[in-house]
Design an enzyme around this catalytic site. Structure first.
Site, PDB file in Angstrom:
ATOM      1  N   LYS A 205       4.004  -1.342  -3.070  1.00 45.65           N
ATOM      2  CA  LYS A 205       3.337  -0.160  -2.530  1.00 45.65           C
ATOM      3  C   LYS A 205       2.661   0.622  -3.655  1.00 45.65           C
ATOM      4  CE  LYS A 205       6.430   0.800   1.387  1.00 45.65           C
ATOM      5  NZ  LYS A 205       5.407   0.703   2.447  1.00 45.65           N
TER       6      LYS A 205
ATOM      7  N   ASP B 202      12.409   0.962  -0.188  1.00 39.09           N
ATOM      8  CA  ASP B 202      11.333   0.008   0.106  1.00 39.09           C
ATOM      9  C   ASP B 202      10.195   0.168  -0.899  1.00 39.09           C
ATOM     10  OD1 ASP B 202       9.523  -1.744   1.181  1.00 39.09           O
ATOM     11  OD2 ASP B 202       9.080  -0.532   2.976  1.00 39.09           O
TER      12      ASP B 202
ATOM     13  N   ASP C  12      13.797   4.912   4.128  1.00 37.61           N
ATOM     14  CA  ASP C  12      13.569   3.722   4.950  1.00 37.61           C
ATOM     15  C   ASP C  12      14.860   3.170   5.572  1.00 37.61           C
ATOM     16  OD1 ASP C  12      11.549   2.210   6.043  1.00 37.61           O
ATOM     17  OD2 ASP C  12      11.553   0.690   4.463  1.00 37.61           O
TER      18      ASP C  12
ATOM     19  N   GLU D  32       8.900  -5.790   5.717  1.00 37.39           N
ATOM     20  CA  GLU D  32      10.268  -6.299   5.573  1.00 37.39           C
ATOM     21  C   GLU D  32      11.209  -5.839   6.673  1.00 37.39           C
ATOM     22  OE1 GLU D  32       9.283  -3.580   4.274  1.00 37.39           O
ATOM     23  OE2 GLU D  32      10.959  -2.248   4.748  1.00 37.39           O
TER      24      GLU D  32
ATOM     25  N   ASP E 165       5.905  -6.407   2.215  1.00 42.04           N
ATOM     26  CA  ASP E 165       6.121  -5.014   2.619  1.00 42.04           C
ATOM     27  C   ASP E 165       6.382  -4.884   4.126  1.00 42.04           C
ATOM     28  OD1 ASP E 165       6.405  -2.314   2.257  1.00 42.04           O
ATOM     29  OD2 ASP E 165       4.254  -1.877   2.095  1.00 42.04           O
TER      30      ASP E 165
ATOM     31  N   ARG F 155      10.921  -5.758   9.899  1.00 41.67           N
ATOM     32  CA  ARG F 155      11.014  -6.709  11.016  1.00 41.67           C
ATOM     33  C   ARG F 155      11.812  -7.946  10.610  1.00 41.67           C
ATOM     34  NH1 ARG F 155       4.539  -6.888  11.270  1.00 41.67           N
ATOM     35  NH2 ARG F 155       4.950  -4.779  10.548  1.00 41.67           N
TER      36      ARG F 155
HETATM   37  N1  BES Z   1       8.858   1.309   5.696  1.00 42.01           N
HETATM   38  C1  BES Z   1       7.498   0.942   5.909  1.00 42.01           C
HETATM   39  C2  BES Z   1       6.835   1.744   7.027  1.00 42.01           C
HETATM   40  C3  BES Z   1       6.524   3.183   6.698  1.00 42.01           C
HETATM   41  C4  BES Z   1       5.410   3.523   5.974  1.00 42.01           C
HETATM   42  C5  BES Z   1       7.316   4.186   7.203  1.00 42.01           C
HETATM   43  C6  BES Z   1       5.125   4.854   5.729  1.00 42.01           C
HETATM   44  C7  BES Z   1       7.035   5.499   6.962  1.00 42.01           C
HETATM   45  C8  BES Z   1       5.949   5.842   6.233  1.00 42.01           C
HETATM   46  C9  BES Z   1       7.415  -0.526   6.296  1.00 42.01           C
HETATM   47  O1  BES Z   1       8.341  -1.350   5.702  1.00 42.01           O
HETATM   48  C10 BES Z   1       6.070  -1.011   5.868  1.00 42.01           C
HETATM   49  O2  BES Z   1       5.817  -1.029   4.700  1.00 42.01           O
HETATM   50  N2  BES Z   1       5.233  -1.373   6.837  1.00 42.01           N
HETATM   51  C11 BES Z   1       3.929  -1.830   6.581  1.00 42.01           C
HETATM   52  C12 BES Z   1       3.680  -3.061   7.415  1.00 42.01           C
HETATM   53  C13 BES Z   1       2.422  -3.795   7.083  1.00 42.01           C
HETATM   54  C14 BES Z   1       2.506  -4.386   5.708  1.00 42.01           C
HETATM   55  C15 BES Z   1       2.203  -4.878   8.118  1.00 42.01           C
HETATM   56  C16 BES Z   1       2.958  -0.727   6.959  1.00 42.01           C
HETATM   57  O3  BES Z   1       3.161  -0.060   7.958  1.00 42.01           O
HETATM   58  O4  BES Z   1       1.997  -0.523   6.217  1.00 42.01           O
HETATM   59 ZN    ZN Z   2      10.118  -0.477   5.156  1.00 42.27          ZN
HETATM   60 MN    MN Z   3       7.739  -2.045   3.803  1.00 48.04          MN
END
Ligand code: BES
Ligand code: ZN
Ligand code: MN
Length: 494
Positions: free
Chosen positions: A277, A270, A288, A349, A347, A351
């Site tokens: 990111k 991811d 991920d 993604e 990001d 969901r």
């Molecule tokens: N895979 C990430 C969530 C994540 C972040 C898991 C850090 C473990 C450690 C997910 O895909 C993501 O990026 N989520 C975003 C959502 C936001 C953009 C609404 C997040 O949590 O920042």
């Molecule tokens: Zn992710």
């Molecule tokens: Mn993400």
């Protein structure tokens, strides 16, 4: 690693190493006191001088012991005796295995549970699970692997009242769970150029060949498109690596028993996509796919155990990459459910791939759906690395999962999902957006997913905080395979 059980083990047994509990309090008591008598007070001397502590997880190794049948003794802090339960036993047994792994000791007898109130089945499970977890090493991508721990045999000492059959069954169940956990850890730890969606599919297919009642089918991008999974496909458009939809069907009960559906997030890397990111720790986004790994590991465990229920696993797997073909913030896609989604943040993604997997699961008419995903950073902030986040619209399902987590020492904590958390997903251009406000982010993500399950009992496990460890212990944990297998064992068809 070999585990066996033994009734009547004691001070005079010829063993290489005896693992003994040290509980808080003035007197040693129980098995440790018995060893202390043979050692003419040698253990008390160590506790009085504070060289040996009863603090949970601390340990001291005494070499070249004279006066007992044991060559060495490992004293393991177990905390207060009143609060010594399965979770504490897991910590103590892990500490013992960690300590012995640093030595050349090849076999040991564990007396950690004999002075506790934990029954033989649960004690055997806790010790086997913790020992296997502690001795796991991931070395397949090193040119020169560090030497493996020498410890290869562990005997579990039983009390007179314990049934060896119960203990042996505990060893067997824990062994199968540990095999699933190890598989999930291997998949998580493998580098993202190796652990691709196709790799996940290959591993699933191999399991299908190994077990007669496990059938596996892998769908290509063309087939995924035919199903109308526009949300899933929008995540993979920036990636060269092809996406896969993995469907694993386990038949452990009569054909008319509706299956339990497990969906696992399989983002093999991811980057965030166009909503890229920041660089620090981005390597950790190879983890991920740990939801997918946990679901695949769970299928391996239940197939090994022959659990008597029907289970279907659905794993959407792809990379989330930027590129000229990648989805743009503002793009609108149509999910398999027909609902349209404005992608405000590429990001968010997880969901997007899960919502189509949930729709697919729903069409199989399951008794319930459980999804497992490293879904939100917000869940990491809320619960840290201790609890999995548990979201559900179904009270009974939630409490059943929570209880399974407690028994498996792989715990989940309830967090809310309800209508109000969806308000920030409002969109002027599509049915709704894929990302809303930062506040309450874990519950917003859960609310998004809830729009795809209809009235099927559903739970969502956010494992973003627990799927891997950071720092020097960096690596996948295999959670929540223990919780899921425990849950499925609880739901065997009558
Ligand atoms: N895979 C990430 C969530 C994540 C972040 C898991 C850090 C473990 C450690 C997910 O895909 C993501 O990026 N989520 C975003 C959502 C936001 C953009 C609404 C997040 O949590 O920042
Ligand atoms: Zn992710
Ligand atoms: Mn993400």
């Amino acid at each position: 690693m070999q585990f066996s059980v033994k009734s009547g083990a004691g001070v005079s047994d010829k063993i290489e190493c005896a693992i003994l509990p040290l509980f808080d309090g003035r007197s040693l008591g129980g098995i440790t006191a018995a060893f202390d008598r043979s050692l003419k007070g040698g253990i008390r001397k160590l506790t009085r001088s504070r060289d040996a502590s009863a603090k949970l997880g601390q340990s001291v190794l005494i070499r070249d012991v004279r006066g007992t049948g044991a060559g060495s003794i490992l004293l393991v802090g177990c905390g207060p005796k009143q609060s010594f339960g399965a979770a504490e036993l897991v910590k103590a047994a892990a500490a013992a295995a960690d300590a012995l792994a640093k030595t050349g000791i090849r076999s040991a007898t564990s007396f950690l549970a004999v002075d506790s109130a934990i029954d033989a089945f649960a004690a055997a499970r806790a010790i086997v699970q913790a020992t296997r977890f502690a001795l796991y090493r991931f070395t397949e991508q090193k040119s020169r692997a560090d030497p493996k721990p020498k410890l290869g045999r562990l005997t579990l000492a039983l009390r007179d009242k314990d049934s060896p059959e119960d203990a042996r069954r505990g060893v067997q169940v824990a062994g199968a769970i540990a095999n699933g956990v190890d598989l999930a850890r291997d998949l998580g730890n493998r580098s993202p150029n190796v652990c691709t969606p196709s790799h996940l599919a290959d591993v699933a297919r191999r399991l299908g060949r190994e077990h007669a009642n496990l059938s596996v089918k892998v769908l290509s991008e063309a087939q995924i498109e035919k199903l109308g999974m526009g949300a899933f496909l929008s995540v993979t458009t920036g990636a060269e690596e092809p996406a896969r939809l993995i469907v694993m069907q386990y038949k452990g009960a009569a054909a008319d028993v509706p299956p339990i559906a497990l969906c696992g997030k399989g983002i093999t890397f991811d980057t965030g996509g166009i909503s890229l990111k920041p660089p620090p720790k981005m390597d950790e986004m190879k983890f991920d796919m740990c939801g997918a790994a946990a679901v695949i590991g769970t299928m391996a465990s239940i197939a090994e155990l022959g659990v008597k229920t029907n289970v279907v696993a659905i794993v959407p797997a792809c990379e989330n990459m930027p590129g000229s073909r990648a989805t743009r913030p503002g793009d609108i896609v149509r999910s398999m459910s027909g609902q349209t989604i404005e992608i405000l943040n590429t990001d968010a993604e997880g969901r997007l791939i899960l919502c189509d997997a949930l729709t697919y699961a729903r069409e199989l008419e399951p008794s319930c759906i459980i999804d497992v995903a490293t879904l939100t950073g917000a869940c990491v902030i809320a619960l840290g690395g201790v609890y999995t986040g548990l979201f559900s619209t179904d009270e009974a399902l939630a409490s059943s999962l929570r209880a399974a987590g407690q028994r498996a020492v792989d715990e989940a904590w309830p967090l809310p999902v309800r209508e109000e958390y969806g308000e920030s997903l409002r969109s002027n251009f599509a049915d709704f957006a894929n990302s809303g406000s930062r506040e309450g982010g874990a519950s917003i993500a859960a609310q998004f997913l809830s729009r795809f399950v209809g009235d099927v009992p559903w739970a969502h496990l956010d494992i973003a905080g627990v799927a891997w460890l950071q720092g020097t212990a960096k690596g996948a944990t295999g959670r929540p395979v223990g919780l899921l297998v425990e849950f499925l064992l609880d739901h065997e068809a009558p």
